[in-house]
Design a protein around this motif. Structure first.
Motif, PDB file in Angstrom:
ATOM      1  N   VAL A  85      -5.470 123.253  62.244  1.00 40.57           N
ATOM      2  CA  VAL A  85      -5.081 124.653  61.992  1.00 40.57           C
ATOM      3  C   VAL A  85      -4.546 124.816  60.575  1.00 40.57           C
ATOM      4  O   VAL A  85      -4.902 125.755  59.861  1.00 40.57           O
ATOM      5  N   LEU A  86      -3.692 123.896  60.158  1.00 42.41           N
ATOM      6  CA  LEU A  86      -3.138 123.964  58.801  1.00 42.41           C
ATOM      7  C   LEU A  86      -4.232 123.792  57.747  1.00 42.41           C
ATOM      8  O   LEU A  86      -4.215 124.463  56.713  1.00 42.41           O
ATOM      9  N   ARG A  87      -5.173 122.882  58.011  1.00 40.63           N
ATOM     10  CA  ARG A  87      -6.260 122.653  57.049  1.00 40.63           C
ATOM     11  C   ARG A  87      -7.140 123.892  56.894  1.00 40.63           C
ATOM     12  O   ARG A  87      -7.500 124.267  55.778  1.00 40.63           O
ATOM     13  N   LYS A  88      -7.470 124.521  58.025  1.00 40.06           N
ATOM     14  CA  LYS A  88      -8.339 125.692  57.975  1.00 40.06           C
ATOM     15  C   LYS A  88      -7.662 126.894  57.311  1.00 40.06           C
ATOM     16  O   LYS A  88      -8.338 127.768  56.771  1.00 40.06           O
ATOM     17  N   ASN A  89      -6.333 126.926  57.365  1.00 41.93           N
ATOM     18  CA  ASN A  89      -5.611 128.079  56.825  1.00 41.93           C
ATOM     19  C   ASN A  89      -4.827 127.728  55.557  1.00 41.93           C
ATOM     20  O   ASN A  89      -3.878 128.424  55.196  1.00 41.93           O
ATOM     21  N   ILE A  90      -5.233 126.649  54.888  1.00 40.76           N
ATOM     22  CA  ILE A  90      -4.476 126.186  53.723  1.00 40.76           C
ATOM     23  C   ILE A  90      -4.412 127.240  52.628  1.00 40.76           C
ATOM     24  O   ILE A  90      -3.382 127.408  51.972  1.00 40.76           O
ATOM     25  N   TRP A  91      -5.493 127.995  52.435  1.00 43.90           N
ATOM     26  CA  TRP A  91      -5.489 129.003  51.368  1.00 43.90           C
ATOM     27  C   TRP A  91      -4.598 130.186  51.718  1.00 43.90           C
ATOM     28  O   TRP A  91      -3.991 130.796  50.838  1.00 43.90           O
ATOM     29  N   ILE A  92      -4.494 130.504  52.998  1.00 48.21           N
ATOM     30  CA  ILE A  92      -3.566 131.555  53.422  1.00 48.21           C
ATOM     31  C   ILE A  92      -2.131 131.112  53.162  1.00 48.21           C
ATOM     32  O   ILE A  92      -1.299 131.898  52.679  1.00 48.21           O
ATOM     33  N   ILE A  93      -1.835 129.863  53.458  1.00 50.07           N
ATOM     34  CA  ILE A  93      -0.483 129.339  53.240  1.00 50.07           C
ATOM     35  C   ILE A  93      -0.146 129.322  51.754  1.00 50.07           C
ATOM     36  O   ILE A  93       0.944 129.743  51.347  1.00 50.07           O
ATOM     37  N   ILE A  94      -1.090 128.845  50.925  1.00 57.40           N
ATOM     38  CA  ILE A  94      -0.849 128.802  49.484  1.00 57.40           C
ATOM     39  C   ILE A  94      -0.673 130.210  48.923  1.00 57.40           C
ATOM     40  O   ILE A  94       0.223 130.465  48.106  1.00 57.40           O
ATOM     41  N   ALA A  95      -1.516 131.148  49.363  1.00 57.97           N
ATOM     42  CA  ALA A  95      -1.406 132.528  48.895  1.00 57.97           C
ATOM     43  C   ALA A  95      -0.072 133.146  49.293  1.00 57.97           C
ATOM     44  O   ALA A  95       0.557 133.877  48.517  1.00 57.97           O
ATOM     45  N   SER A  96       0.394 132.830  50.508  1.00 59.71           N
ATOM     46  CA  SER A  96       1.685 133.343  50.967  1.00 59.71           C
ATOM     47  C   SER A  96       2.829 132.786  50.124  1.00 59.71           C
ATOM     48  O   SER A  96       3.756 133.517  49.739  1.00 59.71           O
ATOM     49  N   MET A  97       2.755 131.500  49.799  1.00 60.52           N
ATOM     50  CA  MET A  97       3.799 130.882  48.970  1.00 60.52           C
ATOM     51  C   MET A  97       3.822 131.506  47.578  1.00 60.52           C
ATOM     52  O   MET A  97       4.896 131.831  47.044  1.00 60.52           O
ATOM     53  N   LEU A  98       2.662 131.699  46.978  1.00 58.76           N
ATOM     54  CA  LEU A  98       2.591 132.311  45.648  1.00 58.76           C
ATOM     55  C   LEU A  98       3.083 133.756  45.670  1.00 58.76           C
ATOM     56  O   LEU A  98       3.794 134.194  44.751  1.00 58.76           O
TER      57      LEU A  98
END
Length: 240
Positions: free
Chosen positions: A13-26
């Motif tokens: 789940v984390l791998r598939k949504n890694i770009w969402i997580i990075i975008a949220s952090m930024l």
């Protein structure tokens, strides 16, 4: 029916949504930086130092040590005296006739170095020059009023402030907090997508949720296989 998720699925789940997580952090880091720069007024701190001294010189080292220990104990008392209305009222009137004692008290804080006779007087203001000037005035008021209040003359100025350090906002801490908040939100979004995804991912899910047996499965069809099937179909049509 209660659904469980394995560690492997969590990582997936984390791998598939890694770009969402990075975008949220930024996004959260940028938003925090913008908020601190635009909406939070900077604050500067000036520090003056006062020394608690011996009342008289004595050749007896035991008496001297006893007096030093007594002075160290007096530091706590003096720390309270500095923020007393009597000291701050005199200082507030000199700084600005319209300034209240409460307003000045909110700017002043006091601490001391452990097991020392030195008291630090901190004054915070949005203007560094005003912070320096107010620290000097508060210290001067303390040195002037204390002998009258305590009936002693064992306090003297050790150092006046000449510079003021910026204490707020702390950009590094703010960015760290914003990035962490973005990480948390990103992970929550990732797992929310997983939880509310109604698509079947395993045969067992079909059986458990629909209560019907699985008769057969169709494997993934690759692009090469699709192209080959199309070419075969075209050849057959040509032969006819």
């Amino acid at each position: 029916m209660e659904e469980t998720i394995s560690l492997k699925e969590i990582m997936e789940v984390l791998r598939k949504n890694i770009w969402i997580i990075i975008a949220s952090m930024l996004f959260f880091a940028t938003a925090t930086f913008g908020y601190l720069q635009v909406f939070v007024a900077p604050e500067y701190e000036a520090v003056s130092q006062v020394l608690i001294t011996q009342n008289a010189q004595n050749q007896d080292s035991a008496v001297q040590n006893s007096e030093i220990q007594a002075n160290i104990q007096m530091v706590n008392t003096y720390s309270v005296v500095i923020k007393s209305p009597r000291i701050l009222k005199t200082a507030a009137e000199e700084i600005d006739p319209n300034m209240s004692v409460e307003a000045l008290a909110s700017k002043v804080s006091v601490d001391s170095v452990q097991n020392s006779q030195v008291i630090n007087i901190h004054v915070v203001d949005e203007n560094p020059e005003k912070a320096i000037e107010e620290a000097k005035i508060v210290t001067k008021s303390f040195l002037k009023e204390t002998p009258k209040m305590m009936k002693v003359s064992n306090v003297e100025l050790l150092a006046n402030p000449f510079t003021a350090q910026k204490t707020s906002p702390n950009i590094k801490i703010g960015l760290l907090a914003g990035t962490f908040a973005g990480l948390v939100v990103g992970v929550v979004i990732a797992f929310a997508r997983r939880i509310f995804d109604e698509r079947f991912k395993k045969e067992e899910e079909i059986v458990s949720r629909l209560q019907i047996p699985v008769i057969g499965t169709v494997g993934n069809i690759t692009e090469t296989e699709t192209r080959s099937s199309s070419e075969d179909l075209i050849r057959r049509r040509k032969k006819k």
